[in-house]
Design a protein around this motif. Structure first.
Motif, PDB file in Angstrom:
ATOM      1  N   ALA A  25      11.309   8.606  -4.546  1.00 50.29           N
ATOM      2  CA  ALA A  25       9.870   8.848  -4.682  1.00 50.29           C
ATOM      3  C   ALA A  25       9.095   7.887  -3.779  1.00 50.29           C
ATOM      4  O   ALA A  25       9.471   6.728  -3.623  1.00 50.29           O
ATOM      5  CB  ALA A  25       9.434   8.678  -6.132  1.00 50.29           C
ATOM      6  N   VAL A  26       8.022   8.399  -3.183  1.00 50.04           N
ATOM      7  CA  VAL A  26       7.119   7.590  -2.369  1.00 50.04           C
ATOM      8  C   VAL A  26       5.817   7.451  -3.155  1.00 50.04           C
ATOM      9  O   VAL A  26       5.266   8.446  -3.630  1.00 50.04           O
ATOM     10  CB  VAL A  26       6.865   8.241  -0.995  1.00 50.04           C
ATOM     11  CG1 VAL A  26       5.831   7.462  -0.201  1.00 50.04           C
ATOM     12  CG2 VAL A  26       8.175   8.329  -0.214  1.00 50.04           C
ATOM     13  N   CYS A  27       5.338   6.229  -3.317  1.00 42.35           N
ATOM     14  CA  CYS A  27       4.197   5.957  -4.200  1.00 42.35           C
ATOM     15  C   CYS A  27       3.078   5.254  -3.451  1.00 42.35           C
ATOM     16  O   CYS A  27       3.333   4.334  -2.672  1.00 42.35           O
ATOM     17  CB  CYS A  27       4.651   5.084  -5.372  1.00 42.35           C
ATOM     18  SG  CYS A  27       6.122   5.706  -6.228  1.00 42.35           S
ATOM     19  N   ARG A  28       1.836   5.708  -3.724  1.00 44.16           N
ATOM     20  CA  ARG A  28       0.634   5.127  -3.124  1.00 44.16           C
ATOM     21  C   ARG A  28      -0.270   4.597  -4.228  1.00 44.16           C
ATOM     22  O   ARG A  28      -0.332   5.175  -5.306  1.00 44.16           O
ATOM     23  CB  ARG A  28      -0.121   6.182  -2.321  1.00 44.16           C
ATOM     24  CG  ARG A  28       0.638   6.659  -1.100  1.00 44.16           C
ATOM     25  CD  ARG A  28      -0.145   7.737  -0.364  1.00 44.16           C
ATOM     26  NE  ARG A  28       0.553   8.195   0.804  1.00 44.16           N
ATOM     27  CZ  ARG A  28       0.448   7.657   2.017  1.00 44.16           C
ATOM     28  NH1 ARG A  28      -0.343   6.629   2.200  1.00 44.16           N
ATOM     29  NH2 ARG A  28       1.125   8.140   3.035  1.00 44.16           N
ATOM     30  N   TRP A  56       0.829  -1.202   0.000  1.00 46.99           N
ATOM     31  CA  TRP A  56       0.000   0.000   0.000  1.00 46.99           C
ATOM     32  C   TRP A  56       0.868   1.258   0.000  1.00 46.99           C
ATOM     33  O   TRP A  56       0.368   2.375  -0.135  1.00 46.99           O
ATOM     34  CB  TRP A  56      -0.971   0.017   1.184  1.00 46.99           C
ATOM     35  CG  TRP A  56      -0.300   0.094   2.525  1.00 46.99           C
ATOM     36  CD1 TRP A  56       0.132  -0.956   3.278  1.00 46.99           C
ATOM     37  CD2 TRP A  56       0.033   1.274   3.250  1.00 46.99           C
ATOM     38  NE1 TRP A  56       0.714  -0.498   4.431  1.00 46.99           N
ATOM     39  CE2 TRP A  56       0.662   0.874   4.437  1.00 46.99           C
ATOM     40  CE3 TRP A  56      -0.141   2.636   3.025  1.00 46.99           C
ATOM     41  CZ2 TRP A  56       1.126   1.768   5.390  1.00 46.99           C
ATOM     42  CZ3 TRP A  56       0.325   3.535   3.974  1.00 46.99           C
ATOM     43  CH2 TRP A  56       0.952   3.101   5.143  1.00 46.99           C
ATOM     44  N   LEU A  57       2.189   1.054   0.090  1.00 46.49           N
ATOM     45  CA  LEU A  57       3.121   2.180   0.055  1.00 46.49           C
ATOM     46  C   LEU A  57       4.459   1.665  -0.465  1.00 46.49           C
ATOM     47  O   LEU A  57       4.917   0.603  -0.042  1.00 46.49           O
ATOM     48  CB  LEU A  57       3.290   2.769   1.456  1.00 46.49           C
ATOM     49  CG  LEU A  57       4.064   4.073   1.570  1.00 46.49           C
ATOM     50  CD1 LEU A  57       3.252   5.230   0.976  1.00 46.49           C
ATOM     51  CD2 LEU A  57       4.389   4.387   3.020  1.00 46.49           C
ATOM     52  N   LEU A  58       5.043   2.407  -1.406  1.00 47.45           N
ATOM     53  CA  LEU A  58       6.354   2.058  -1.962  1.00 47.45           C
ATOM     54  C   LEU A  58       7.311   3.220  -1.772  1.00 47.45           C
ATOM     55  O   LEU A  58       6.921   4.380  -1.885  1.00 47.45           O
ATOM     56  CB  LEU A  58       6.260   1.793  -3.467  1.00 47.45           C
ATOM     57  CG  LEU A  58       5.342   0.704  -3.977  1.00 47.45           C
ATOM     58  CD1 LEU A  58       5.331   0.707  -5.504  1.00 47.45           C
ATOM     59  CD2 LEU A  58       5.784  -0.655  -3.449  1.00 47.45           C
ATOM     60  N   GLU A  59       8.565   2.892  -1.519  1.00 45.75           N
ATOM     61  CA  GLU A  59       9.636   3.884  -1.609  1.00 45.75           C
ATOM     62  C   GLU A  59      10.583   3.391  -2.690  1.00 45.75           C
ATOM     63  O   GLU A  59      11.122   2.286  -2.594  1.00 45.75           O
ATOM     64  CB  GLU A  59      10.372   4.051  -0.290  1.00 45.75           C
ATOM     65  CG  GLU A  59      11.450   5.115  -0.363  1.00 45.75           C
ATOM     66  CD  GLU A  59      12.211   5.303   0.935  1.00 45.75           C
ATOM     67  OE1 GLU A  59      13.021   6.231   1.004  1.00 45.75           O
ATOM     68  OE2 GLU A  59      12.013   4.499   1.869  1.00 45.75           O
TER      69      GLU A  59
END
Length: 196
Positions: free
Chosen positions: A125-128, A117-120
């Motif tokens: 960049a932080v991705c949702r 549910w969350l990527l770094e």
């Protein structure tokens, strides 16, 4: 002479180690408590999270006319935690959600696979996950994550390579009045961390 050669080889090994990304860190997010600086709000949840669909403790909730997804249950607490950002806690906007209605009793379909549910990403960049309309991508794929730098992750994450690194295919959606949106600068980026 041999000593100089060893120094050159050591410098090359250090440089190479600095350039190669580490294996992707997979984290199960389990909030222990609502952060002290969290804003207190009231609302209700009507279904399981779209952002974290395989988690029975993650919900899609309304706070007035706003939707928050995911909101997480906290063991031993009546409030839910919304707005978490474990990738960058300083940029998080935590909300302590006091429920005005009980959580719905609905099972999670067995076919739903766990997804972060969350990527770094390795570039910072932080991705949702998109939880509404998703932009179209190349070769019939769709955008799956929106990133903090304005880029988009397309399609599912690439399975871990032999070195344990997950890969994300990232590009930028350019809109035009003359035609359909175009994806530019499509490239693969290693995933530094993924929260499930």
């Amino acid at each position: 002479m041999a000593s100089n050669r060893r120094l050159v080889l050591l410098a090359a090994a250090v440089a190479l180690a600095g350039c190669s990304p580490a294996r992707t860190r997979i984290v199960t997010f389990l909030p222990a408590a609502v952060p002290p600086r969290a804003q207190r709000v009231s609302g209700s949840c009507w279904t399981h999270s779209i952002a974290a669909p395989a988690r029975p403790d993650a919900w899609r909730c309304t706070l007035g006319n706003r939707i928050e997804d995911p909101c997480f249950e906290i063991a031993g607490e009546s409030d839910l935690l919304c707005g978490a950002n474990p990738a960058d806690p300083a940029q998080a906007h935590p909300l302590a959600l006091a429920l005005t209605l009980p959580l719905p009793h609905e099972p999670i379909p067995a076919r739903i696979a766990p997804q972060p549910w969350l990527l770094e990403l390795a570039d910072g960049a932080v991705c949702r996950p998109f939880t509404g309309t998703r932009p179209p991508g190349p070769a019939g794929r769709i955008g799956t994550y929106a990133c903090s730098d304005g880029s988009t992750v397309f399609g599912p994450l690439e399975p871990p390579q032999s070195n344990g690194i997950w890969l994300a295919e990232v590009g930028r959606v350019a809109t035009s009045a003359a035609g359909p949106p175009q994806v530019r600068d499509l490239h693969q980026v290693p995933v530094k961390a993924a929260w499930r």
